[in-house]
Write a protein that holds these residues in place. Structure first.
Motif, short mmCIF file in Angstrom:
data_model
loop_
_atom_site.label_atom_id
_atom_site.label_comp_id
_atom_site.label_asym_id
_atom_site.label_seq_id
_atom_site.Cartn_x
_atom_site.Cartn_y
_atom_site.Cartn_z
N ILE A 299 0.85 -1.18 0.00
CA ILE A 299 0.00 0.00 0.00
C ILE A 299 0.89 1.23 0.00
CG2 ILE A 299 -1.82 1.26 1.22
CD1 ILE A 299 -2.75 -1.41 0.21
N ILE A 300 0.60 2.17 -0.90
CA ILE A 300 1.32 3.43 -0.96
C ILE A 300 0.29 4.55 -0.92
CG2 ILE A 300 2.90 4.88 -2.30
CD1 ILE A 300 3.88 2.28 -3.66
N ASP A 301 0.27 5.29 0.18
CA ASP A 301 -0.71 6.37 0.36
C ASP A 301 -2.14 5.90 0.10
OD1 ASP A 301 1.30 8.09 1.05
OD2 ASP A 301 1.41 9.09 -0.91
N GLY A 302 -2.46 4.71 0.59
CA GLY A 302 -3.80 4.17 0.45
C GLY A 302 -4.09 3.49 -0.87
N THR A 303 -3.13 3.50 -1.79
CA THR A 303 -3.31 2.88 -3.11
C THR A 303 -2.60 1.53 -3.15
OG1 THR A 303 -3.47 5.00 -4.24
CG2 THR A 303 -2.89 3.12 -5.59
N PRO A 304 -3.29 0.46 -3.55
CA PRO A 304 -2.63 -0.84 -3.60
C PRO A 304 -1.56 -0.89 -4.68
CG PRO A 304 -4.85 -0.99 -4.50
CD PRO A 304 -4.72 0.38 -3.90
N PHE A 305 -0.51 -1.61 -4.38
CA PHE A 305 0.61 -1.82 -5.29
C PHE A 305 0.81 -3.32 -5.51
CE2 PHE A 305 4.97 -3.36 -5.38
CZ PHE A 305 5.45 -2.78 -6.54
N ILE A 306 1.03 -3.72 -6.76
CA ILE A 306 1.34 -5.12 -7.07
C ILE A 306 2.56 -5.14 -7.98
CG2 ILE A 306 0.55 -7.29 -8.08
CD1 ILE A 306 -2.29 -6.45 -7.55
N GLY A 307 3.58 -5.88 -7.58
CA GLY A 307 4.76 -6.06 -8.40
C GLY A 307 4.84 -7.49 -8.89
N LEU A 308 4.79 -7.69 -10.20
CA LEU A 308 4.80 -9.02 -10.79
C LEU A 308 6.21 -9.41 -11.22
CD1 LEU A 308 1.60 -8.90 -13.06
CD2 LEU A 308 1.82 -9.67 -10.70
N PRO A 309 6.46 -10.72 -11.34
CA PRO A 309 7.79 -11.17 -11.78
C PRO A 309 8.06 -10.78 -13.23
CG PRO A 309 6.25 -13.01 -11.62
CD PRO A 309 5.55 -11.84 -11.02
#
Length: 418
Positions: A299-309
Motif C-alpha cells: 500500500i502506498i498512500d492508500g493505493t494498492p501496489f502489485i509487483g509481478l515477476p
C-alpha cells in the motif's frame, strides 16, 4: 481513489493457495464509489453500479412464436382434422382487429399479438388450405402450443441484472429490451503501469547487445484494457531505489492501483521492494503456484501496489490470479472465477503435491472426436512463444502429482483469463 489500510494484504502464514489468495483480495479491497451514467451503446464491459429490475415483462404481450394460424384450443378436434374459416390477419407490430370467433382461425405471424380468445397456434408447415380457402388443422395439438405468454422470459419487477455485473453484449441487449437508453456504472479504475530494469528498452528505441525490448508492460496494459481500466503508461524505470520510490509516490494519489513487472526477486539489483518500503508498506506474498514467484503487494498512500515477476509466463499467470481479482474487486465487480473445461490429456507430467501448476497446452480433436490437450514441448517461464503458440492452460490442482495420457484434466482458454 480507493484508500486502503497499510496492512490490507498482510498475511503472516505459510505459502498460501491460489484460492486463499483470491479470497483475501476480494475481502480486503474496497471498490471505487464513483458512479457515472453512460449511453447504453457504451455500456459493454462496464460494471453495473446498481441492480436492474425489469420495468416491464418480457415479452410485454402474449404473442405467436411462429408463422401460422391462431385458434381457440377448445374448438379443436381430438384426433381427426377439421377445416376452419380464416377470418383476420395479424402481422408483427399490428394489433388484432377483434377477438377470434368460435370455430374460426386467424392468420398470424411470428411476434404478432394473439387475438383475444386465441390460445394456440398451428405452424403453417403443419396445415393445408382446402379448395374453399379454409385452413385444415390436424387434431392432437396441445393447448398453448407455439404461444409466448407475456412475461414468459422475465416477469415485471424481477431482478434481471445484479449490481457488480460486468456487462456483456447480452446484458446490453436486455437493457435495450427494457427500453433503457442510459445505465449507471462504476467509473473505470485507473491503473499506473511501469516496468523496471536497466536491461529493458522500449520498442523502437536503440537496443544495446545486452538489452531486451520491454514486452511485459504491453501485455499488462492490454490485459488491463480488456478489464475496462484506464491505463497510464509510465514507461521503464531504471534500477535505482530513490527514483523508483519517487515515481511510486508521485502516481499513488492519482490512481487506484499501481502495477509493475520485474525487480521483485531477491537479487541485489532488484530495487522495487525497497522502493515501496521507502514510501509505503510492502508485503511479499508466497503463493503455491507455478509458473510464478513471490508477488510483491503493498500500500502506498492508500493505493494498492502489485509487483509481478519479470518472466513473461509467470507475469501472465500471476496477473490472471492476483491482478485480475484485484481489479475486479476495485471496480466493484462480482468475482468471476474461471471454470476449467474437462479435456483429455495427451501428455505425461509430474509435479509436486501442495502446489497448483499451469501447463501451457494446445487443444486438438482426436480420432474419437474428443478434445485433447497437447503440452507445449518446452518448459520455462521466459518463453513468450509458449503463450503465443498455445490455446490456454491446463490447471493441475494441489492434490495432483502425475498426469498420464488419457486422464481428464481441466483446461482454461486464454480468453477466460483476460
Amino acid at each position: 481513489m480507493a484508500q486502503l489500510s497499510d496492512d490490507c494484504f498482510a498475511f503472516g502464514g505459510p505459502m498460501m493457495s491460489v484460492d486463499d489468495a483470491v479470497a483475501i483480495i476480494a475481502a480486503r479491497v474496497t471498490a471505487v464509489q464513483d458512479i457515472e451514467t453512460v449511453d447504453l451503446r457504451h455500456a459493454d464491459g462496464r460494471i453495473l453500479a446498481a441492480g436492474i429490475s425489469a420495468p416491464l415483462p418480457l415479452p410485454p404481450f402474449t404473442n405467436s412464436a411462429v408463422d401460422g394460424y391462431a385458434v381457440r384450443h377448445g374448438d379443436l378436434p381430438l384426433t381427426a382434422e377439421q377445416a376452419f374459416p380464416v377470418t383476420g390477419r395479424v402481422q408483427a407490430g399490428a394489433s388484432a382487429q377483434g377477438p377470434v370467433e368460435p370455430g374460426h382461425a386467424v392468420r398470424i405471424f411470428t411476434g404478432a399479438p394473439m387475438p383475444e380468445g386465441a390460445d394456440t397456434v398451428f405452424m403453417q408447415e403443419d396445415v393445408r388450405i382446402d379448395e374453399a380457402g379454409k385452413v385444415v388443422l390436424p387434431g392432437g395439438l396441445k393447448a398453448g402450443a407455439n404461444v409466448r405468454p407475456a412475461g414468459e422470459d422475465i416477469a415485471a419487477g424481477t431482478r434481471a441484472l445484479p449490481a457488480g455485473q460486468r456487462l456483456r453484449p447480452q446484458d446490453v441487449a436486455l437493457g435495450a429490451a427494457f427500453g433503457l437508453m442510459h445505465i449507471e456504472v462504476r467509473r473505470r479504475i485507473r491503473v499506473a503501469v511501469f516496468s523496471t530494469g536497466n536491461e529493458l528498452v522500449a520498442p523502437g528505441a536503440p537496443r544495446a547487445a545486452a538489452q531486451l525490448y520491454d514486452s511485459n508492460r504491453f501485455m499488462m496494459m492490454a490485459m488491463l484494457a480488456r478489464l475496462g481500466c484506464d491505463v497510464s503508461d509510465l514507461g521503464i524505470l531504471p534500477d535505482n531505489r530513490a527514483s523508483l520510490a519517487a515515481a511510486l509516490k508521485k502516481v499513488a494519489g492519482a490512481h487506484d492501483l499501481i502495477l509493475t513487472t520485474g525487480g521483485v526477486s531477491t537479487g541485489e539489483e532488484d530495487h522495487v521492494k525497497a522502493g515501496v518500503e521507502d514510501v509505503g508498506t510492502l508485503v511479499l506474498w508466497r503463493m503455491a503456484i507455478k509458473p510464478g514467484r513471490p508477488v510483491a503487494m503493498g500500500i502506498i498512500d492508500g493505493t494498492p501496489f502489485i509487483g509481478l515477476p519479470g518472466n513473461p509466463v509467470a507475469s501472465f499467470v500471476t496477473f490472471a490470479y492476483v491482478v485480475r481479482p484485484t481489479v475486479l474487486a476495485l471496480a466493484g465487480a462480482l468475482q468471476q472465477n474461471p471454470m476449467p473445461m474437462p479435456v483429455r490429456a495427451a501428455f505425461t507430467y509430474r509435479k509436486k503435491a501442495g502446489r497448483r501448476e499451469y501447463v501451457r497446452a494446445t487443444l486438438r480433436r482426436a480420432a474419437d472426436d474428443m478434445l485433447e490437450a497437447v503440452k507445449f514441448p518446452r518448459e520455462g517461464a521466459g518463453l513468450l512463444s509458449s503463450l503465443v503458440q498455445t490455446d490456454g492452460l491446463v490447471e493441475l490442482g494441489e492434490g495432483i502429482t502425475r498426469v498420464e495420457p488419457g486422464q481428464t484434466v481441466g483446461f482454461l482458454g486464454y480468453a477466460s483469463l483476460t
